[in-house]
Enzyme design. Structure first.
Site, PDB file in Angstrom:
ATOM      1  N   LYS A   1       5.184   1.704  -3.127  1.00 20.69           N
ATOM      2  CA  LYS A   1       5.197   3.086  -3.637  1.00 20.69           C
ATOM      3  C   LYS A   1       5.452   3.029  -5.132  1.00 20.69           C
ATOM      4  O   LYS A   1       6.025   2.048  -5.630  1.00 20.69           O
ATOM      5  CB  LYS A   1       6.324   3.887  -2.972  1.00 20.69           C
ATOM      6  CG  LYS A   1       6.138   5.388  -3.056  1.00 20.69           C
ATOM      7  CD  LYS A   1       5.231   5.886  -1.954  1.00 20.69           C
ATOM      8  CE  LYS A   1       4.845   7.320  -2.111  1.00 20.69           C
ATOM      9  NZ  LYS A   1       4.194   7.837  -0.891  1.00 20.69           N
TER      10      LYS A   1
ATOM     11  N   LYS B   1       5.633   3.055   8.219  1.00 27.21           N
ATOM     12  CA  LYS B   1       4.479   3.937   8.468  1.00 27.21           C
ATOM     13  C   LYS B   1       3.193   3.119   8.542  1.00 27.21           C
ATOM     14  O   LYS B   1       2.386   3.269   9.466  1.00 27.21           O
ATOM     15  CB  LYS B   1       4.387   4.945   7.319  1.00 27.21           C
ATOM     16  CG  LYS B   1       3.274   5.958   7.458  1.00 27.21           C
ATOM     17  CD  LYS B   1       3.032   6.752   6.170  1.00 27.21           C
ATOM     18  CE  LYS B   1       4.290   7.363   5.599  1.00 27.21           C
ATOM     19  NZ  LYS B   1       3.987   8.315   4.497  1.00 27.21           N
TER      20      LYS B   1
ATOM     21  N   ASP C   1       0.147  10.930  -4.352  1.00 26.41           N
ATOM     22  CA  ASP C   1       1.318  11.513  -3.681  1.00 26.41           C
ATOM     23  C   ASP C   1       1.615  12.794  -4.473  1.00 26.41           C
ATOM     24  O   ASP C   1       0.717  13.337  -5.129  1.00 26.41           O
ATOM     25  CB  ASP C   1       2.503  10.526  -3.682  1.00 26.41           C
ATOM     26  CG  ASP C   1       3.629  10.936  -2.718  1.00 26.41           C
ATOM     27  OD1 ASP C   1       3.511  10.667  -1.516  1.00 26.41           O
ATOM     28  OD2 ASP C   1       4.624  11.547  -3.153  1.00 26.41           O
TER      29      ASP C   1
ATOM     30  N   THR D   1      -4.156  13.687   5.595  1.00 24.68           N
ATOM     31  CA  THR D   1      -2.730  13.793   5.938  1.00 24.68           C
ATOM     32  C   THR D   1      -2.472  15.081   6.726  1.00 24.68           C
ATOM     33  O   THR D   1      -1.815  15.072   7.776  1.00 24.68           O
ATOM     34  CB  THR D   1      -1.857  13.736   4.673  1.00 24.68           C
ATOM     35  OG1 THR D   1      -2.289  12.656   3.864  1.00 24.68           O
ATOM     36  CG2 THR D   1      -0.398  13.558   5.024  1.00 24.68           C
TER      37      THR D   1
ATOM     38  N   LYS E   1       0.866  -1.196   0.000  1.00 26.51           N
ATOM     39  CA  LYS E   1       0.000   0.000   0.000  1.00 26.51           C
ATOM     40  C   LYS E   1       0.884   1.221   0.000  1.00 26.51           C
ATOM     41  O   LYS E   1       1.841   1.321   0.778  1.00 26.51           O
ATOM     42  CB  LYS E   1      -0.873   0.002   1.277  1.00 26.51           C
ATOM     43  CG  LYS E   1      -1.759   1.230   1.396  1.00 26.51           C
ATOM     44  CD  LYS E   1      -3.041   1.052   0.626  1.00 26.51           C
ATOM     45  CE  LYS E   1      -3.809   2.350   0.401  1.00 26.51           C
ATOM     46  NZ  LYS E   1      -3.376   3.104  -0.807  1.00 26.51           N
TER      47      LYS E   1
END
Ligand code: NDP
Ligand code: 2IT
Length: 448
Positions: free
Chosen positions: A128, A116, A168, A212, A92
């Site tokens: 990622k 994380k 992102d 976030t 993820k």
């Protein structure tokens, strides 16, 4: 500085095996340094070659992304997906579209993401991806064609039980929408849990967009409260960047009673000691304009060239929310000289190792991104749960769960720092707490 033979050997091998990948080396070194105190007490980790496996991605995929620009010319970018660690759940992590994207950047991000995601307490492994594509200055059609081409390769590597991408840098709701639409068309069915950060009408979570930035402020508030008996109320704040993480960090800090005096983009920063109007920044960014436009619109604000100079602004709290290594030792020195109370990372690895050392040694509060920016991926995890359950929680419900998760991450990091004999060092605590769960899962699953 590493002191044990085990960590030294692992780090040397990382440097040899990944030559020139400075961001990846930097992320690994920080974590290995933090883990040394527990490795002595837990010899089984060395016995099971946990570190050797932990620093080697399970898989790194690199692929050609051809797309047609508005002039009819075929252009080529390079796409990546790193599937770093699946010990505790499907891979993820987000996708980044930025010209600086390289194997090194994607690997550092995937490595950090593993820790994380473990901290969030949700069952997610680390991954990622991204491409060295620059969405800036591209037309809607070009961005759509790029996203479609990117997904015609990526689709075969992802899935709700396999690997779940999200956004992102350079990838927001627009890009996720185009990629999810393409995925849906290729696989021939609606599989909501295959991507997060989706639009609300097609399975997105109410609360993911703000998660976030809001989560960062919940974490910072908890840290200030528990470690210094204070809060955002009445404080001045710098937020670097003006993207997704930055604007919602600025919004929440303002709601909690702080004054955000500076924000930036990659060209420069704006300053206004009356407080920055976040809604105006959101409007400017929705039109894909530069932050300098803010100073044209708001007479009390000034614009300064050079994004790194933002740290020379006097503040109580610094929230770096732009990109890696955005604060070097000069930036850290300025903050310390100006009496800053704490630095809480919204971006991934924004402080250079020298900057971290200065901030910690000067006694400032400091939280690493893998702890304080975990709100985004946490709400991504909630989005996956909602997709599986085929229901949708209200924004207030999501926000409540987010607050709880951020508090738990603070507690886990703080407790781990205490146990390791460095109470209050949240960098060490987050690295240790995130690692232990993954390491134990790896041991239980054997040599895979
Ligand atoms: P956005 O693309 O929305 O915004 C990025 C911001 O950072 C922009 O203001 C951009 O300025 C600035 N920026 C990007 N690169 C540079 C650079 N090289 N130098 C200076 N400024 C730069 O991205 P996000 O807000 O999503 O991400 C910001 C950070 O937060 C990243 O480190 C990301 O990994 C991290 N993060 C993001 C999460 C999310 O949910 N989106 C979750 C957790 C962490 P410009 O427009 O000029 O390029
Ligand atoms: O760095 C990050 O945690 C993100 N970009 C969010 C990842 C996600 O899967 O929501």
């Amino acid at each position: 500085m590493l002191s044990s033979n085990y960590t030294k050997k692992v780090y040397e091998d990382v440097v040899l095996r990944n030559p020139g990948e400075s961001e990846f080396h930097q992320a690994v070194l920080e974590v290995l340094e933090s883990l040394e105190p527990i490795l002595e007490k837990r010899p089984e980790f060395e016995k099971h070659s946990i570190l050797e496996r932990f620093v080697e991605p399970e898989r790194l995929i690199s692929f050609r992304v051809p797309w047609v620009d508005d002039e009819g010319k075929i252009r080529v970018n390079r796409g990546y997906r790193v599937q770093f660690n699946s010990a505790i759940g499907p891979y993820k992590g987000g996708l980044r579209f930025h010209p600086s994207v390289s194997a090194s950047v994607i690997k550092f991000l995937g490595f950090e993401q593993t820790l994380k995601n473990s901290l969030t307490t949700l069952p997610m492994g680390g991954g990622k991806g991204g491409a060295d594509f620059n969405p800036k200055g591209k037309s809607e059609g070009e961005v759509m064609r790029f996203c479609q081409s990117f997904m015609t390769e990526l689709y075969r590597h992802i899935g709700q039980f396999v690997d779940v991408p999200a956004g992102d840098i350079g990838v927001g709701a627009r890009e996720v929408g185009y990629m999810f639409g393409t995925y849906k068309r290729i696989v021939g069915g609606y599989e909501g849990g295959a991507m997060t950060g989706k639009g609300i009408p097609f399975g997105g979570s109410l609360g993911r967009v703000k998660a976030t930035g809001y989560g960062l402020c919940y974490f910072a508030e908890e840290s200030m409260n528990r470690q210094r008996g204070t809060s955002f109320l009445g404080k001045t704040v710098i937020v670097s960047g003006s993207g997704n993480v930055a604007v919602y960090a600025a919004e929440k800090a303002t709601q909690l009673g702080a004054t955000v005096v500076a924000m930036s983009d990659s060209d420069g920063y704006i300053y206004d000691n009356h407080g920055i109007d976040v809604n105006e920044v959101i409007k400017i960014k929705a039109d894909r304009q530069r932050i300098s436009v803010y100073a044209d619109k708001v007479p009390t604000a000034a614009y300064n060239e050079g994004s790194k100079n933002i740290w020379s602004v006097k503040c109580d709290i610094a929230l770096p929310c732009a990109t890696q290594n955005e604060m070097d030792k000069q930036g850290a020195k300025s903050l310390i000289e100006n009496g800053c109370l704490g630095v809480f990372e919204g971006s991934n690895m924004p402080l250079t190792p020298e900057a971290i050392a200065l901030v910690i040694n000067a006694g400032l509060l400091y939280s690493p991104g893998k702890a304080s920016n975990a709100g985004g991926v946490s709400v991504s995890g909630l989005e996956m749960s909602q997709n599986s359950l085929r229901l949708s929680w209200s924004e207030a419900e999501v926000d409540m769960k987010l607050r709880d998760i951020m508090k738990n991450i603070f507690n886990a990091s703080f407790e781990a720092s205490k146990e390791a004999g460095c109470e209050g060092n949240l960098m060490a605590g987050a690295n240790i707490a995130g690692f232990l769960k993954v390491a134990e899962a790896m041991i239980a699953q054997g040599a895979v």
